[in-house]
Design a protein around this motif. Structure first.
Motif, PDB file in Angstrom:
ATOM      1  N   ILE A 119       0.846  -1.193   0.000  1.00 36.77           N
ATOM      2  CA  ILE A 119       0.000   0.000   0.000  1.00 36.77           C
ATOM      3  C   ILE A 119       0.881   1.241   0.000  1.00 36.77           C
ATOM      4  CG2 ILE A 119      -1.923  -1.142   1.179  1.00 36.77           C
ATOM      5  CD1 ILE A 119      -1.014   0.149   3.745  1.00 36.77           C
ATOM      6  N   PRO A 120       0.369   2.360  -0.506  1.00 37.30           N
ATOM      7  CA  PRO A 120       1.163   3.595  -0.525  1.00 37.30           C
ATOM      8  C   PRO A 120       1.545   4.045   0.887  1.00 37.30           C
ATOM      9  CG  PRO A 120      -0.817   3.797  -1.875  1.00 37.30           C
ATOM     10  CD  PRO A 120      -0.961   2.531  -1.102  1.00 37.30           C
ATOM     11  N   ARG A 121       2.669   4.712   0.999  1.00 37.00           N
ATOM     12  CA  ARG A 121       3.148   5.148   2.315  1.00 37.00           C
ATOM     13  C   ARG A 121       2.132   6.011   3.069  1.00 37.00           C
ATOM     14  NH1 ARG A 121       8.087   5.096   4.527  1.00 37.00           N
ATOM     15  NH2 ARG A 121       8.980   4.408   2.551  1.00 37.00           N
ATOM     16  N   PRO A 122       1.426   6.960   2.427  1.00 36.39           N
ATOM     17  CA  PRO A 122       0.463   7.771   3.196  1.00 36.39           C
ATOM     18  C   PRO A 122      -0.671   6.958   3.818  1.00 36.39           C
ATOM     19  CG  PRO A 122       0.951   8.795   1.080  1.00 36.39           C
ATOM     20  CD  PRO A 122       1.543   7.436   1.035  1.00 36.39           C
ATOM     21  N   ALA A 123      -0.907   5.756   3.275  1.00 38.25           N
ATOM     22  CA  ALA A 123      -2.012   4.940   3.793  1.00 38.25           C
ATOM     23  C   ALA A 123      -1.567   3.966   4.874  1.00 38.25           C
ATOM     24  CB  ALA A 123      -2.656   4.166   2.644  1.00 38.25           C
ATOM     25  N   ARG A 124      -0.278   3.963   5.216  1.00 42.68           N
ATOM     26  CA  ARG A 124       0.234   2.955   6.156  1.00 42.68           C
ATOM     27  C   ARG A 124      -0.394   3.087   7.540  1.00 42.68           C
ATOM     28  NH1 ARG A 124       4.260  -1.143   4.650  1.00 42.68           N
ATOM     29  NH2 ARG A 124       4.426  -0.757   2.413  1.00 42.68           N
ATOM     30  N   VAL A 125      -0.515   4.298   8.038  1.00 43.48           N
ATOM     31  CA  VAL A 125      -1.064   4.462   9.393  1.00 43.48           C
ATOM     32  C   VAL A 125      -2.537   4.058   9.441  1.00 43.48           C
ATOM     33  CG1 VAL A 125      -1.623   6.130  11.199  1.00 43.48           C
ATOM     34  CG2 VAL A 125       0.641   6.154  10.131  1.00 43.48           C
ATOM     35  N   PRO A 126      -3.392   4.556   8.532  1.00 42.58           N
ATOM     36  CA  PRO A 126      -4.785   4.092   8.563  1.00 42.58           C
ATOM     37  C   PRO A 126      -4.901   2.575   8.404  1.00 42.58           C
ATOM     38  CG  PRO A 126      -4.594   6.041   7.184  1.00 42.58           C
ATOM     39  CD  PRO A 126      -3.205   5.632   7.527  1.00 42.58           C
ATOM     40  N   TYR A 127      -4.054   2.014   7.534  1.00 39.80           N
ATOM     41  CA  TYR A 127      -4.102   0.563   7.338  1.00 39.80           C
ATOM     42  C   TYR A 127      -3.702  -0.164   8.620  1.00 39.80           C
ATOM     43  CZ  TYR A 127      -3.349  -4.064   5.313  1.00 39.80           C
ATOM     44  OH  TYR A 127      -3.412  -5.410   5.049  1.00 39.80           O
ATOM     45  N   ALA A 128      -2.706   0.354   9.321  1.00 35.98           N
ATOM     46  CA  ALA A 128      -2.293  -0.267  10.585  1.00 35.98           C
ATOM     47  C   ALA A 128      -3.436  -0.245  11.597  1.00 35.98           C
ATOM     48  CB  ALA A 128      -1.065   0.449  11.146  1.00 35.98           C
ATOM     49  N   LEU A 129      -4.217   0.814  11.610  1.00 35.89           N
ATOM     50  CA  LEU A 129      -5.370   0.862  12.507  1.00 35.89           C
ATOM     51  C   LEU A 129      -6.403  -0.207  12.133  1.00 35.89           C
ATOM     52  CD1 LEU A 129      -5.936   4.730  12.777  1.00 35.89           C
ATOM     53  CD2 LEU A 129      -4.713   3.243  14.369  1.00 35.89           C
ATOM     54  N   LEU A 130      -6.617  -0.390  10.826  1.00 30.76           N
ATOM     55  CA  LEU A 130      -7.559  -1.412  10.378  1.00 30.76           C
ATOM     56  C   LEU A 130      -7.079  -2.812  10.741  1.00 30.76           C
ATOM     57  CD1 LEU A 130      -8.496  -0.079   6.817  1.00 30.76           C
ATOM     58  CD2 LEU A 130      -9.959  -0.083   8.833  1.00 30.76           C
ATOM     59  N   THR A 131      -5.781  -3.083  10.526  1.00 31.19           N
ATOM     60  CA  THR A 131      -5.283  -4.426  10.815  1.00 31.19           C
ATOM     61  C   THR A 131      -5.314  -4.714  12.310  1.00 31.19           C
ATOM     62  OG1 THR A 131      -2.976  -3.624  10.838  1.00 31.19           O
ATOM     63  CG2 THR A 131      -3.826  -4.521   8.756  1.00 31.19           C
ATOM     64  N   ALA A 132      -4.991  -3.719  13.134  1.00 31.73           N
ATOM     65  CA  ALA A 132      -5.052  -3.933  14.585  1.00 31.73           C
ATOM     66  C   ALA A 132      -6.486  -4.250  15.006  1.00 31.73           C
ATOM     67  CB  ALA A 132      -4.537  -2.705  15.320  1.00 31.73           C
ATOM     68  N   ALA A 133      -7.450  -3.533  14.421  1.00 36.61           N
ATOM     69  CA  ALA A 133      -8.852  -3.794  14.738  1.00 36.61           C
ATOM     70  C   ALA A 133      -9.264  -5.185  14.265  1.00 36.61           C
ATOM     71  CB  ALA A 133      -9.738  -2.731  14.088  1.00 36.61           C
ATOM     72  N   ALA A 134      -8.768  -5.606  13.097  1.00 33.41           N
ATOM     73  CA  ALA A 134      -9.103  -6.929  12.566  1.00 33.41           C
ATOM     74  C   ALA A 134      -8.532  -8.035  13.444  1.00 33.41           C
ATOM     75  CB  ALA A 134      -8.583  -7.064  11.141  1.00 33.41           C
ATOM     76  N   VAL A 135      -7.294  -7.879  13.886  1.00 31.87           N
ATOM     77  CA  VAL A 135      -6.663  -8.881  14.747  1.00 31.87           C
ATOM     78  C   VAL A 135      -7.403  -8.979  16.078  1.00 31.87           C
ATOM     79  CG1 VAL A 135      -4.568  -9.398  16.070  1.00 31.87           C
ATOM     80  CG2 VAL A 135      -4.394  -8.744  13.659  1.00 31.87           C
ATOM     81  N   GLU A 136      -7.845  -7.842  16.603  1.00 30.55           N
ATOM     82  CA  GLU A 136      -8.546  -7.835  17.891  1.00 30.55           C
ATOM     83  C   GLU A 136      -9.850  -8.617  17.827  1.00 30.55           C
ATOM     84  OE1 GLU A 136     -11.235  -6.692  20.992  1.00 30.55           O
ATOM     85  OE2 GLU A 136     -11.469  -5.918  18.936  1.00 30.55           O
ATOM     86  N   LEU A 137     -10.442  -8.737  16.634  1.00 34.12           N
ATOM     87  CA  LEU A 137     -11.686  -9.483  16.478  1.00 34.12           C
ATOM     88  C   LEU A 137     -11.464 -10.987  16.330  1.00 34.12           C
ATOM     89  CD1 LEU A 137     -13.687  -7.199  14.001  1.00 34.12           C
ATOM     90  CD2 LEU A 137     -14.040  -7.448  16.462  1.00 34.12           C
ATOM     91  N   MET A 138     -10.213 -11.406  16.160  1.00 30.76           N
ATOM     92  CA  MET A 138      -9.927 -12.827  15.964  1.00 30.76           C
ATOM     93  C   MET A 138     -10.116 -13.614  17.254  1.00 30.76           C
ATOM     94  SD  MET A 138      -8.794 -13.511  12.795  1.00 30.76           S
ATOM     95  CE  MET A 138      -7.595 -14.835  12.893  1.00 30.76           C
ATOM     96  N   PRO A 139     -10.589 -14.864  17.155  1.00 31.92           N
ATOM     97  CA  PRO A 139     -10.633 -15.712  18.344  1.00 31.92           C
ATOM     98  C   PRO A 139      -9.222 -15.918  18.893  1.00 31.92           C
ATOM     99  CG  PRO A 139     -11.865 -16.693  16.511  1.00 31.92           C
ATOM    100  CD  PRO A 139     -11.111 -15.538  15.950  1.00 31.92           C
ATOM    101  N   PRO A 140      -9.038 -15.955  20.206  1.00 32.81           N
ATOM    102  CA  PRO A 140      -7.692 -16.123  20.783  1.00 32.81           C
ATOM    103  C   PRO A 140      -6.956 -17.347  20.253  1.00 32.81           C
ATOM    104  CG  PRO A 140      -9.257 -15.482  22.484  1.00 32.81           C
ATOM    105  CD  PRO A 140     -10.066 -15.737  21.250  1.00 32.81           C
ATOM    106  N   TRP A 141      -7.664 -18.461  20.054  1.00 28.32           N
ATOM    107  CA  TRP A 141      -6.988 -19.663  19.554  1.00 28.32           C
ATOM    108  C   TRP A 141      -6.437 -19.450  18.144  1.00 28.32           C
ATOM    109  CZ3 TRP A 141      -9.003 -21.411  15.050  1.00 28.32           C
ATOM    110  CH2 TRP A 141     -10.352 -21.129  14.775  1.00 28.32           C
ATOM    111  N   ALA A 142      -7.118 -18.620  17.347  1.00 30.08           N
ATOM    112  CA  ALA A 142      -6.664 -18.364  15.985  1.00 30.08           C
ATOM    113  C   ALA A 142      -5.386 -17.532  15.978  1.00 30.08           C
ATOM    114  CB  ALA A 142      -7.766 -17.664  15.192  1.00 30.08           C
ATOM    115  N   LEU A 143      -5.269 -16.594  16.906  1.00 25.92           N
ATOM    116  CA  LEU A 143      -4.037 -15.802  16.999  1.00 25.92           C
ATOM    117  C   LEU A 143      -2.845 -16.711  17.249  1.00 25.92           C
ATOM    118  CD1 LEU A 143      -5.200 -12.739  19.165  1.00 25.92           C
ATOM    119  CD2 LEU A 143      -4.959 -12.885  16.682  1.00 25.92           C
TER     120      LEU A 143
END
Length: 304
Positions: free
Chosen positions: A228-252
């Protein structure tokens, strides 16, 4: 009436257009006009829950959660790694997926049926063996069932957390039932039609799942080295952190990701709200222009 300075509206339009182009592809505008502008019966009426969920910015989080979860099935992961080209052309894969969701959710019944037929034809050609020598085929109803369950789980969890208008329990039951219609058309095995059924089905696949090297590499690609383009890295990091937080603990654990502490979960949720709120702001149309003022300073339709 909401008003914002012209430069804010210009910024919103630029950001929204770029985001839409990335997600929908170069023919996105034509596809949107066809999907929403073509008259005819639809699979889902305007009041159906699937339209609420699939039309919300929370899908950006839910899609990442779904991809991470789907990768845990060795056969599904092998098929994606060998045939989808997601590493070489991740944006193309995203655009094809988003177009399919738009057409089947909002488009005419004829367009939805044709979209399903195209996907089924592709699935018939996708077959091979996993790294452990186990044969797979993308058209396998049981494997399609896993892909569907993981996708619906991700979309639903994200909408519960970040949707602009969360549904009632009955509404989410309706969403699962709506999504089952599409899964059946694709050939999935007896897709669940309620929240309780979805939870049971997800659990029923647990013994088949595992964090293969391919799955862990996919997680690294999605979370740490996205194209992804560099300007989008921070917003994307927020999305990925939110996505990981929704994962079941066993899946992590299966993906080699650390379990999240309570403060880390709270931070991920805050970031997810910021990111989805920003996407929602960028992709909504600007408010209509204010009418010109009369000579006496009051609003009007023109001089006079």
């Amino acid at each position: 009436m909401e008003w914002s300075p012209p430069f804010v509206d210009d910024l919103r339009e630029r950001l929204g257009s770029e985001l839409f182009r990335r997600v929908a592809g170069p023919s996105g505008e034509k596809t949107r006009a066809r999907v929403h502008g073509t008259p005819g019966p639809r699979w889902f009426g305007p009041d159906r829950p699937i339209r609420t969920v699939h039309g919300d910015a929370s899908m950006f989080v839910g899609g990442l959660t779904a991809l991470l979860l789907q990768s845990l099935h060795p056969s599904a992961m092998a098929a994606v790694a060998a045939h989808s080209g997601f590493r070489g052309d991740p944006w193309g894969r995203l655009q094809r997926t988003s177009t399919f969701l738009a057409v089947t959710t909002f488009g005419t019944a004829d367009d939805a049926r044709h979209a399903v037929e195209r996907v089924r034809a592709v699935h018939e050609r996708v077959r091979g063996t996993t790294s452990e020598g186990r044969p797979y085929r993308a058209s396998d109803p049981h494997l399609l069932g896993w892909v569907h369950v993981a996708e619906v789980h991700g979309f639903l969890r994200a909408h519960l957390r970040y949707g602009a208008s969360p549904l009632t329990r009955a509404g989410y039951d309706g969403y699962v039932a709506d999504a089952a219609r599409i899964a059946e058309e694709l050939g999935a095995e007896d897709p669940p039609r309620s929240l309780a059924g979805l939870a049971r089905r997800l659990e029923s696949y647990r013994h088949e799942l595992g964090g293969t090297p391919e799955a862990r590499e996919t997680a690294r690609f999605l979370l740490r080295d996205p194209p992804i383009p560099r300007p989008a890295r921070v917003p994307y990091a927020l999305l990925t952190a939110a996505a990981v937080e929704l994962m079941p603990p066993w899946a992590l654990g299966e993906l080699g990701l650390p379990s999240l502490s309570r403060p880390a979960r709270a931070a991920a949720r805050t970031g997810g709200r910021l990111a989805t709120g920003g996407i929602r702001w960028a992709m909504r149309p600007p408010p209509p222009a204010l009418p010109p003022k009369r000579h006496d300073g009051s609003p009007g339709t023109g001089p006079g």
